[in-house]
Scaffold this motif. Structure first.
Motif, short mmCIF file in Angstrom:
data_model
loop_
_atom_site.label_atom_id
_atom_site.label_comp_id
_atom_site.label_asym_id
_atom_site.label_seq_id
_atom_site.Cartn_x
_atom_site.Cartn_y
_atom_site.Cartn_z
N SER A 198 53.84 39.58 45.36
CA SER A 198 53.17 40.72 45.97
C SER A 198 52.99 40.38 47.44
O SER A 198 52.35 39.39 47.78
CB SER A 198 51.81 40.95 45.29
N ASP A 203 50.42 36.71 44.72
CA ASP A 203 50.12 37.49 45.91
C ASP A 203 50.21 36.58 47.12
O ASP A 203 49.68 35.46 47.10
CB ASP A 203 48.71 38.09 45.79
N ASN A 238 46.00 33.05 50.13
CA ASN A 238 45.29 34.03 50.95
C ASN A 238 44.28 33.28 51.81
O ASN A 238 43.35 32.67 51.27
CB ASN A 238 44.59 35.06 50.06
N ASN A 260 51.49 45.24 48.84
CA ASN A 260 50.05 45.37 48.73
C ASN A 260 49.44 45.56 50.13
O ASN A 260 49.28 44.59 50.85
CB ASN A 260 49.48 44.10 48.07
N SER A 261 49.20 46.81 50.59
CA SER A 261 49.05 47.99 49.78
C SER A 261 49.11 49.23 50.66
O SER A 261 49.27 49.14 51.87
CB SER A 261 47.68 47.94 49.08
N ASN A 263 49.47 36.38 51.20
CA ASN A 263 48.77 37.00 52.31
C ASN A 263 48.72 36.01 53.46
O ASN A 263 48.52 34.81 53.24
CB ASN A 263 47.35 37.40 51.87
N GLU A 278 45.98 34.91 43.03
CA GLU A 278 45.34 35.37 44.26
C GLU A 278 45.20 34.30 45.34
O GLU A 278 44.75 34.59 46.45
CB GLU A 278 43.94 35.90 43.94
N ASP A 331 51.31 40.96 50.80
CA ASP A 331 49.97 41.50 51.01
C ASP A 331 49.59 41.46 52.49
O ASP A 331 49.46 40.39 53.07
CB ASP A 331 48.99 40.66 50.18
#
Length: 318
Positions: free
Chosen positions: A94, A64, A29, A117-118, A66, A26, A96
């Motif tokens: 992913s 992920d 981000n 996502n998402s 982002n 995660e 994001d």
């Protein structure tokens, strides 16, 4: 129950029931991380590089990515970040974002089959995101809220999941490529949040036959010793059918709980991963206890020492 297959240019990861749990790192981000947001906005990706290497070294199966930075060119930054991360690691990503243009920018440069996502159950969002997912042959995270917001009733959230799965099918997207997020609420604010998620994950598995994911650290928001709570939550969620989660792999409490849950669920074949991580090392030292101490690995738990790139930001986990 079907498998969700995602990939980079050279590596596949399979999310599925009866398979090892998939940890989606995660850390890339900028939400709540002011220094990282400022760096990315200025074109400085040193922390992104550190976060990538840290998480992969710690055992993340996916990452992920982002780039949600206010007043920044999110599509351009997300595309650049995706390219950079893919140059550093072969784990799938992913992509994001809440901004459709940013999702498309990331998809355009991605090599392989990513997880998007998402998408939510809002009609407008479905019509914006699902065509992109179909166009690029991606899989997608389905968030179980809609125009009415996030319901505290798990039956309502299950209905939103059904709606998204059916809408995806209308766009030629198989249920296997829809990974449902049941929405984890903070247990400190809603005492029944854990039970709700466990029941909903079980229904997603048994009735819809879809895979699932969640932002696992949400469950411990506002509480002390969050990593132990996150680990306990993940072990229980895995027992109820959760097949992946967006979380931090950097904490022993989380990694060990996931590995142990895989053992208990029979998803770690012959306990090979657990044994490889925890067994004593071959004899090679001399010790007063017949070489037993010499066979210990360098790690505090008897396993190998983890080499981690320092995080330049050195901030507590959000």
């Amino acid at each position: 129950m079907t498998d969700t297959v995602v990939s980079s240019a050279t590596k596949e990861v399979v999310i599925g029931s009866g398979r090892p749990f998939v940890i989606i790192g995660e850390r890339i981000n900028p939400t709540g991380r002011k220094k990282l947001a400022e760096e990315m906005k200025a074109g400085d990706f040193s922390t992104v590089i550190a976060d990538t290497m840290n998480q992969v070294e710690a055992g993340a199966h996916m990452l992920d990515v982002n780039a949600g930075i206010p007043l920044a060119d999110e599509p351009a930054i997300l595309a650049e970040t995706v390219k950079l991360v893919q140059s550093l690691t072969d784990v799938p990503l992913s992509i994001d974002s809440s901004i459709v243009a940013a999702l498309e920018a990331g998809l355009e440069v991605y090599e392989g089959k990513p997880l998007v996502n998402s998408v939510t159950g809002e009609d407008e969002r479905l019509e914006q995101v699902l065509p992109l997912v179909a166009k690029y042959g991606a899989a997608v995270v389905a968030i179980t809220n809609d125009e009415t917001g996030i319901s505290e009733d798990p039956d309502v959230r299950f209905g939103v999941a059904e709606k998204i799965v059916h809408a995806a099918a209308d766009h030629g997207i198989a249920a296997a490529d829809v990974v449902v997020d049941p929405l984890v609420m903070p247990i400190g604010a809603l005492g029944g949040a854990g039970r709700q998620v466990f029941a909903l994950v079980r229904r997603l598995h048994d009735e819809l036959g879809v895979n699932s994911t969640c932002g696992a650290s949400n469950v411990s928001f506002g509480l002390p010793d969050r990593n132990r709570l996150n680990g306990a939550f993940l072990a229980m969620a895995i027992a109820n059918g959760l097949t992946s989660a967006i979380t931090s792999p950097l904490h022993d409490e989380v990694r060990e709980a996931v590995m142990a849950a895989d053992v208990m669920m029979g998803n770690d074949q012959d306990c090979n991963a657990w044994i490889a991580k925890h067994r004593e090392q071959p004899a090679g030292g001399t010790g007063r206890r017949g070489g037993r101490a010499g066979r210990r690995g360098a790690g505090a738990d008897g396993g190998p020492t983890l080499s981690v790139v320092p995080d330049p930001e050195a901030t507590p986990e959000p």
